[in-house]
Scaffold this motif. Structure first.
Motif, mmCIF file in Angstrom:
data_model
loop_
_atom_site.group_PDB
_atom_site.id
_atom_site.type_symbol
_atom_site.label_atom_id
_atom_site.label_comp_id
_atom_site.label_asym_id
_atom_site.label_seq_id
_atom_site.Cartn_x
_atom_site.Cartn_y
_atom_site.Cartn_z
ATOM 1 N N VAL A 147 6.798 -6.990 -6.257
ATOM 2 C CA VAL A 147 7.518 -6.368 -5.143
ATOM 3 C C VAL A 147 6.823 -5.074 -4.712
ATOM 4 O O VAL A 147 6.614 -4.834 -3.516
ATOM 5 C CB VAL A 147 8.995 -6.096 -5.525
ATOM 6 N N ASN A 148 6.439 -4.258 -5.690
ATOM 7 C CA ASN A 148 5.848 -2.963 -5.336
ATOM 8 C C ASN A 148 4.502 -3.105 -4.620
ATOM 9 O O ASN A 148 4.198 -2.324 -3.725
ATOM 10 C CB ASN A 148 5.684 -2.092 -6.583
ATOM 11 N N THR A 149 3.704 -4.086 -5.053
ATOM 12 C CA THR A 149 2.411 -4.252 -4.370
ATOM 13 C C THR A 149 2.628 -4.836 -2.975
ATOM 14 O O THR A 149 1.913 -4.502 -2.033
ATOM 15 C CB THR A 149 1.465 -5.162 -5.185
ATOM 16 N N TRP A 150 3.651 -5.703 -2.863
ATOM 17 C CA TRP A 150 3.985 -6.258 -1.555
ATOM 18 C C TRP A 150 4.438 -5.136 -0.616
ATOM 19 O O TRP A 150 4.006 -5.069 0.532
ATOM 20 C CB TRP A 150 5.093 -7.301 -1.716
ATOM 21 N N ILE A 151 5.292 -4.207 -1.147
ATOM 22 C CA ILE A 151 5.758 -3.063 -0.346
ATOM 23 C C ILE A 151 4.559 -2.215 0.073
ATOM 24 O O ILE A 151 4.453 -1.773 1.210
ATOM 25 C CB ILE A 151 6.765 -2.208 -1.158
ATOM 26 N N TYR A 152 3.634 -2.015 -0.862
ATOM 27 C CA TYR A 152 2.460 -1.196 -0.583
ATOM 28 C C TYR A 152 1.651 -1.799 0.568
ATOM 29 O O TYR A 152 1.249 -1.103 1.501
ATOM 30 C CB TYR A 152 1.622 -1.082 -1.858
ATOM 31 N N ARG A 153 1.485 -3.107 0.490
ATOM 32 C CA ARG A 153 0.668 -3.743 1.539
ATOM 33 C C ARG A 153 1.392 -3.746 2.878
ATOM 34 O O ARG A 153 0.797 -3.441 3.912
ATOM 35 C CB ARG A 153 0.311 -5.174 1.134
ATOM 36 N N GLY A 175 4.049 -1.803 3.797
ATOM 37 C CA GLY A 175 4.440 -0.462 4.268
ATOM 38 C C GLY A 175 3.244 0.372 4.664
ATOM 39 O O GLY A 175 3.192 0.914 5.778
ATOM 40 N N LEU A 176 2.289 0.485 3.768
ATOM 41 C CA LEU A 176 1.189 1.410 4.036
ATOM 42 C C LEU A 176 0.032 0.753 4.764
ATOM 43 O O LEU A 176 -0.521 1.325 5.698
ATOM 44 C CB LEU A 176 0.701 2.030 2.724
ATOM 45 N N ASP A 207 9.769 0.280 7.862
ATOM 46 C CA ASP A 207 11.192 -0.097 7.781
ATOM 47 C C ASP A 207 11.388 -1.316 6.877
ATOM 48 O O ASP A 207 12.280 -1.338 6.038
ATOM 49 C CB ASP A 207 11.787 -0.340 9.181
ATOM 50 N N LEU A 208 10.499 -2.302 7.014
ATOM 51 C CA LEU A 208 10.602 -3.507 6.177
ATOM 52 C C LEU A 208 10.335 -3.147 4.703
ATOM 53 O O LEU A 208 11.038 -3.610 3.792
ATOM 54 C CB LEU A 208 9.583 -4.556 6.656
ATOM 55 N N ALA A 209 9.322 -2.283 4.491
ATOM 56 C CA ALA A 209 9.004 -1.848 3.126
ATOM 57 C C ALA A 209 10.170 -1.067 2.523
ATOM 58 O O ALA A 209 10.487 -1.215 1.336
ATOM 59 C CB ALA A 209 7.742 -0.991 3.129
ATOM 60 N N ALA A 210 10.843 -0.247 3.352
ATOM 61 C CA ALA A 210 11.993 0.529 2.862
ATOM 62 C C ALA A 210 13.121 -0.414 2.454
ATOM 63 O O ALA A 210 13.802 -0.196 1.432
ATOM 64 C CB ALA A 210 12.472 1.510 3.919
ATOM 65 N N ALA A 211 13.321 -1.487 3.230
ATOM 66 C CA ALA A 211 14.363 -2.467 2.895
ATOM 67 C C ALA A 211 14.043 -3.136 1.557
ATOM 68 O O ALA A 211 14.926 -3.309 0.702
ATOM 69 C CB ALA A 211 14.478 -3.507 4.004
#
Lengths: 337, 358
Positions: A289-295, A297-298, A304-308
């Motif tokens: 999840v965290n690497t997915w958020i990193y990719r 979001g950043l 917004d999607l990464a924050a969700a």
């Protein structure tokens, strides 16, 4: 007169405790605040040094943990960096609908759960076993040397750890493949094979953290009353029996507390180590999840999607830690709160 | 049952020797108390008997068998610890059964033994409780129960009552005594409390600085201490000791001459220490008594008795006097009377008791 005081006198510890109790009572009597406010002012006047010492921690929590929570609202907004957090329009649960219809995110959630489960299964008992083994070492110098060696990886940066792992598992010149070669086996490019990512990742985590993690259990073992062991020795117990019947039950509350904390962090798979070890060929098993958020979001700018996704992650962790805590409280009378 | 024999027992920690050659024979069924100030080596000696400390030199025999190299579990001793050493995660029954399970005793035998012992100790209704839910006295009973169920040859007690309050200590002391009378197991008991030693022991071993100062029955030690250390250690308040010089007829202390009612046999002029037990003086003159002029400082009423703190021959002394329900008559006391036969004499240099026989 000679040797007048060689007999039994008063217990000095008892006297100190009695004096301390009296001093507290005297202090309680010396002020009688009329209101809660007066009592609080009086309390701050007396104990201000403690609050000064506490302040940096409180400030750190506010600045780095509570203030950023303001930004969590973008999980429910169509966030634009030009409009800012406050002026971006609300979109309700739209981002969550997108998340749960995104196959990559679902895969990342499952990967996170699988890696965490493996970590819990193998990584959690490792420091306990290490601590129990250290406790059995009688030679002081050997014990200290062994402890220092297993603590060291904790202090090495993840970048270097990943470098060591990549080198060790390299298809040519890597120690693992050299050893496989001794047995006539072909080289394997471990880090490009999805089925090898999880064992390598979990193994690396154990190698890096088990030693350092054993400190808390060693401290718990050190707190076990030595006369329990002496009593067991006189009763005829051997070291194995003492470990099972005295050491482990005695440190069980510590084990449970550490387990609750670990369960609370189950969604927090070591982000930087995954980033350093994975590659598109291993996303299938390595993307969490965290690497997915990193990719997202950043790298893709979908804050917004990464924050969700981050909020979902935190909610799952919150539910898990609450459940673990209440189960532990019910069944073992040990809990974090 | 078995006797315990220690001969020439020495304990060293590195270069430091803490026990200097203990010779002691504890007879079968005897209750021996090792007593002495902190650091005198009494607990170390007990732990050497238990096998928890190695013996540096000397021989330990239990029931006639040399035990120096025998593991604690094979010595057939049971030990009661100062802090009870109860397993906090086990209930009373499991605590008591611990040693029996380790020895693989059949379950039904364990259950019977636990039930019988719990009955003796009044613990039947607490068998399912954990140590944290028991009072100090109950925990101490469980600790004793754990020792009793093993039916050992020797009981070892390491200051078992020192964590209890004064009232409970008195109760438990009596219970231990009753238990010993009932079970008749050879027991070695360590304490720093002289009252425990006096009340419990068949024989007391007074230790100081890693050596035995004197061994004897409580009354032997009380009436005929071998030296000034024993005289000062046993008795509450301890024996008054003051420097004196022997004369042809007695002993000169400051300006007073104390009648000793025994032949001096050429020891006149010798420097000695004389000892007078606080309870041996009277306020009225009697047969063979000497009057000691005292300067009364303080009267401490204890109920039926009072302690008179005073100075005599530039030495602080304490005497006991009966109050008969009132201390007014004690306020003006200016002299006390010492019966000559009860005055102890010690050599001023060595501190050893003098017989003056020749």
């Amino acid at each position: 007169m000679v040797d007048r005081n060689t007999g039994i006198g008063g217990n000095p510890v008892e006297e100190v405790v009695i004096e301390a109790g009296e001093a507290l009572r005297d202090r309680a009597k010396s002020y009688t605040p009329d209101t809660n406010w007066a009592r609080m002012v009086d309390h701050f006047k007396r104990e201000w040094q403690l609050y000064v010492m506490l302040a940096p921690t409180i400030i750190w929590f506010i600045v780095f943990l509570y203030k950023p929570m303001y930004g969590l609202q973008i999980a429910f907004k169509d966030y634009s960096i030009f409009r800012g957090v406050a002026n971006s329009p609300w979109v309700g649960l739209e981002h969550f609908q997108v998340l749960f219809s995104n196959e990559q995110f679902i895969r990342a959630v499952w990967n996170t759960i699988k890696i965490s489960a493996l970590n819990l299964l193998f990584g959690f008992p490792a420091p306990i076993i290490l601590a129990l083994m250290f406790n059995e070492i009688l030679h002081a110098t050997y014990k200290k040397t062994a402890q220092t060696i297993v603590y060291l990886p904790h202090f090495i940066s993840s970048v270097i750890i990943a470098g060591i792992v990549i080198t060790a598992f390299a298809p040519t010149g890597g120690i693992v493949n050299i050893i496989l070669g001794w047995f006539g086996m072909d080289s394997i490019y471990f880090l490009t094979r999805p089925e090898w990512f999880r064992p390598i990742f979990v193994g690396t985590g154990i190698w890096q953290e088990a030693g350092f993690g054993s400190i808390v259990f060693l401290a718990a073992i050190a707190g076990v009353n030595p006369s329990l062991y002496e009593s067991a020795v006189v009763d005829g117990a051997n070291r194995w029996q003492m470990m099972w019947k005295i050491t482990i039950p005695s440190i069980l509350p510590t084990i449970l507390i550490m387990l609750i904390i670990r369960i609370g962090n189950i969604m927090e798979v070591s982000f930087e180590l995954v980033i350093l070890l994975y590659q598109p060929a291993t996303y299938e098993t390595a993307d969490v999840v965290n690497t997915w958020i990193y990719r997202q979001g950043l790298q893709s700018g979908q804050y917004d999607l990464a924050a969700a996704a981050g909020l979902f992650n935190a909610l799952v962790a919150f539910v898990l830690v609450m459940t673990a805590n209440s189960l532990s409280r019910r069944f073992s009378q040990t809990s974090l709160w | 049952m078995a006797g315990v024999n220690l001969s020439g027992i020495i304990k060293r920690y590195g270069a430091a020797q803490v026990v200097h050659g203990i010779d002691l024979n504890v007879a079968e069924k005897e209750f021996v108390v090792l007593v002495g100030p902190s650091g005198c080596g009494k607990s170390t000696t007990l732990r050497m008997i238990a096998g928890l400390e190695e013996i540096s030199e000397g021989d330990l025999e239990i029931d006639g068998r040399r035990m120096n190299r025998v593991a604690p579990k094979d010595r057939d001793v049971a030990m009661v610890f100062q802090n009870y050493a109860l397993y906090p995660h086990l209930n009373v029954a499991d605590n008591m059964a611990f040693g029996l399970r380790i020895r693989r005793m059949p379950k039904d035998e364990i259950a019977t033994t636990i039930a019988e012992t719990a009955e003796i100790l009044g613990l039947t209704e607490y068998l399912q409780r954990r140590p944290a839910d028991l009072s100090g006295g109950q925990r101490q009973r469980v600790a004793m129960g754990r020792a009793i169920v093993r039916h050992p040859k020797v009981f070892l007690f390491d200051e078992p009552l020192s964590n209890l309050d004064a009232k409970l200590r008195t109760q438990m002391r009596a219970e231990i005594k009753r238990l010993h009378n009932r079970l008749g197991v050879t027991s070695v008991y360590v304490t720093h409390d002289q009252v425990e030693a006096m009340t419990l022991a068949d024989r007391i071993v007074v230790m100081n600085d890693g050596r035995i100062e004197q061994v004897g029955t409580p009354m032997e030690l009380f009436n005929n201490p071998a030296n000034t250390f024993v005289a000062g250690f046993l008795g509450s308040p301890p024996m008054n000791q003051m420097k004196a010089q022997l004369t042809e007829t007695g002993a000169r202390v400051g300006g007073s001459e104390i009648n000793l009612a025994r032949p001096i046999n050429g020891h006149a002029g010798r420097d000695v220490i004389i000892g007078i037990r606080p309870e041996h003086v009277t306020l009225q003159p009697g047969d063979q008594t000497t009057a000691l002029p005292i300067s009364l400082d303080l009267v401490e009423p204890l109920g039926s008795e009072a302690l008179l703190h005073a100075r005599f021959a530039e030495t602080e002394v304490v005497f006991k006097a009966e109050t008969h329900g009132n201390i007014a008559h004690l306020q003006g006391v200016s002299e006390v009377h010492v019966p000559a036969p009860l005055v102890q004499i010690f050599d001023a240099e060595t501190g050893r008791a003098l017989s003056l026989e020749h």
